[in-house]
Design an enzyme around this catalytic site. Sequence first.
Site, PDB file in Angstrom:
ATOM      1  N   THR A 107      10.154  -1.724   5.985  1.00 39.84           N
ATOM      2  CA  THR A 107       9.396  -2.977   5.908  1.00 39.84           C
ATOM      3  C   THR A 107       9.557  -3.620   4.536  1.00 39.84           C
ATOM      4  O   THR A 107       9.827  -4.821   4.428  1.00 39.84           O
ATOM      5  CB  THR A 107       7.900  -2.705   6.190  1.00 39.84           C
ATOM      6  N   LYS A 138       1.689  13.355   5.006  1.00 37.07           N
ATOM      7  CA  LYS A 138       0.526  13.502   5.893  1.00 37.07           C
ATOM      8  C   LYS A 138       0.052  12.106   6.242  1.00 37.07           C
ATOM      9  O   LYS A 138       0.198  11.192   5.425  1.00 37.07           O
ATOM     10  CB  LYS A 138      -0.627  14.205   5.161  1.00 37.07           C
ATOM     11  N   ASP A 142       7.012   4.564   3.177  1.00 36.68           N
ATOM     12  CA  ASP A 142       7.491   5.832   3.743  1.00 36.68           C
ATOM     13  C   ASP A 142       8.950   5.737   4.166  1.00 36.68           C
ATOM     14  O   ASP A 142       9.808   6.261   3.497  1.00 36.68           O
ATOM     15  CB  ASP A 142       6.559   6.456   4.791  1.00 36.68           C
ATOM     16  N   THR A 143       9.267   4.985   5.227  1.00 34.35           N
ATOM     17  CA  THR A 143      10.681   4.850   5.570  1.00 34.35           C
ATOM     18  C   THR A 143      11.366   3.839   4.646  1.00 34.35           C
ATOM     19  O   THR A 143      12.575   3.885   4.463  1.00 34.35           O
ATOM     20  CB  THR A 143      10.873   4.361   7.021  1.00 34.35           C
ATOM     21  N   GLY A 144      10.595   2.929   4.095  1.00 36.21           N
ATOM     22  CA  GLY A 144      11.124   1.903   3.209  1.00 36.21           C
ATOM     23  C   GLY A 144      11.609   0.651   3.932  1.00 36.21           C
ATOM     24  O   GLY A 144      11.964  -0.332   3.300  1.00 36.21           O
ATOM     25  N   ASP A 196      -5.282   2.132   7.263  1.00 37.87           N
ATOM     26  CA  ASP A 196      -6.034   2.227   8.516  1.00 37.87           C
ATOM     27  C   ASP A 196      -5.468   3.249   9.492  1.00 37.87           C
ATOM     28  O   ASP A 196      -4.322   3.671   9.395  1.00 37.87           O
ATOM     29  CB  ASP A 196      -6.029   0.869   9.227  1.00 37.87           C
ATOM     30  N   ASP A 238       0.816  -1.221   0.000  1.00 38.84           N
ATOM     31  CA  ASP A 238       0.000   0.000   0.000  1.00 38.84           C
ATOM     32  C   ASP A 238       0.843   1.262   0.000  1.00 38.84           C
ATOM     33  O   ASP A 238       0.585   2.185  -0.747  1.00 38.84           O
ATOM     34  CB  ASP A 238      -0.992  -0.002   1.185  1.00 38.84           C
ATOM     35  N   ILE A 239       1.864   1.300   0.862  1.00 41.05           N
ATOM     36  CA  ILE A 239       2.560   2.576   1.038  1.00 41.05           C
ATOM     37  C   ILE A 239       4.013   2.368   1.407  1.00 41.05           C
ATOM     38  O   ILE A 239       4.368   1.422   2.102  1.00 41.05           O
ATOM     39  CB  ILE A 239       1.827   3.430   2.107  1.00 41.05           C
ATOM     40  N   LYS A 256       5.254   8.098  -0.043  1.00 42.59           N
ATOM     41  CA  LYS A 256       5.206   9.359   0.710  1.00 42.59           C
ATOM     42  C   LYS A 256       6.492  10.141   0.518  1.00 42.59           C
ATOM     43  O   LYS A 256       7.574   9.555   0.519  1.00 42.59           O
ATOM     44  CB  LYS A 256       5.026   9.043   2.196  1.00 42.59           C
TER      45      LYS A 256
HETATM   46  N1  HPA Z   1      -1.620   5.911   6.938  1.00 41.58           N
HETATM   47  C1  HPA Z   1      -1.853   4.632   7.295  1.00 41.58           C
HETATM   48  N2  HPA Z   1      -0.885   3.725   7.418  1.00 41.58           N
HETATM   49  C2  HPA Z   1       0.379   4.121   7.160  1.00 41.58           C
HETATM   50  C3  HPA Z   1       0.681   5.429   6.765  1.00 41.58           C
HETATM   51  C4  HPA Z   1      -0.379   6.379   6.654  1.00 41.58           C
HETATM   52  O1  HPA Z   1      -0.190   7.572   6.324  1.00 41.58           O
HETATM   53  N3  HPA Z   1       2.028   5.490   6.578  1.00 41.58           N
HETATM   54  C5  HPA Z   1       2.516   4.243   6.856  1.00 41.58           C
HETATM   55  N4  HPA Z   1       1.535   3.411   7.209  1.00 41.58           N
HETATM   56 MG    MG Z   2      -1.505   0.292   9.424  1.00 39.39          MG
END
Ligand code: HPA
Ligand code: MG
Length: 214
Positions: A137, A181, A133-135, A189, A130-131, A161
Amino acid sequence: MAPVRAVIPDDFELPVDAFDIPLCYQGDLSGVVIPEGLVRDRVRRLAKDIHAEIGNKPIALLCVLKGSYKFFTALVEELTNARSACTEPMTVDFIRVKSYEDQSSTGQIQIMGLSNLDELKGKSVLVVDDISDTGRTLAKLLTTLKETGVEKTWTALLLSKRVKRHVDVPEDFVAFEIPDKFIVGYGLDYNQKFRDLGHICVMSPAGIEKYKNH
Ligand code: HPA
Ligand code: MG
């Protein structure tokens, strides 16, 4: 040429009241960052980019639960269309990754769900998350897959992000680049809530307070 990302500017938010929001979440959100329809449009193109890169190879799609469940479903559907002339099949697998971080921030990830990671040995795997950010995981998951004997990996991310990366991790296919954000919806979630929300939204202070773990 690297596939083009859809970049969401820092100040871009649409009014929540301009969208159909489930009653249970009204008051909990302060802005819509990416409407669900836009996600679907973008995933269609992303699937074409993925197919153009990977071509007619057998491929295993790996869904990283829970956050990517909606993105994964949409992507599989669009990839199935994009691959209609392929002779090699696509398979799907699911894992759950939990990350634990102690105070000295030595992250540890626990991989659950796939009874036997060896099933992926020798395969070309598209990791769908899904996302980033820090990279951290994603980097650890990729290392684990390599150690398992996976032949080739690509990553497909719904969101990337704009934050400083702790580790360098390949982001091969990114649907949206977003501001720094905390967002929820479309699988993401806040304390297990909002995964069912269709649009990707920013939370209101009231919502953050309401669902805080006490
Ligand atoms: N929202 C939900 N889960 C997340 C996020 C976020 O912005 N960043 C990393 N996990
Ligand atoms: Mg989560």
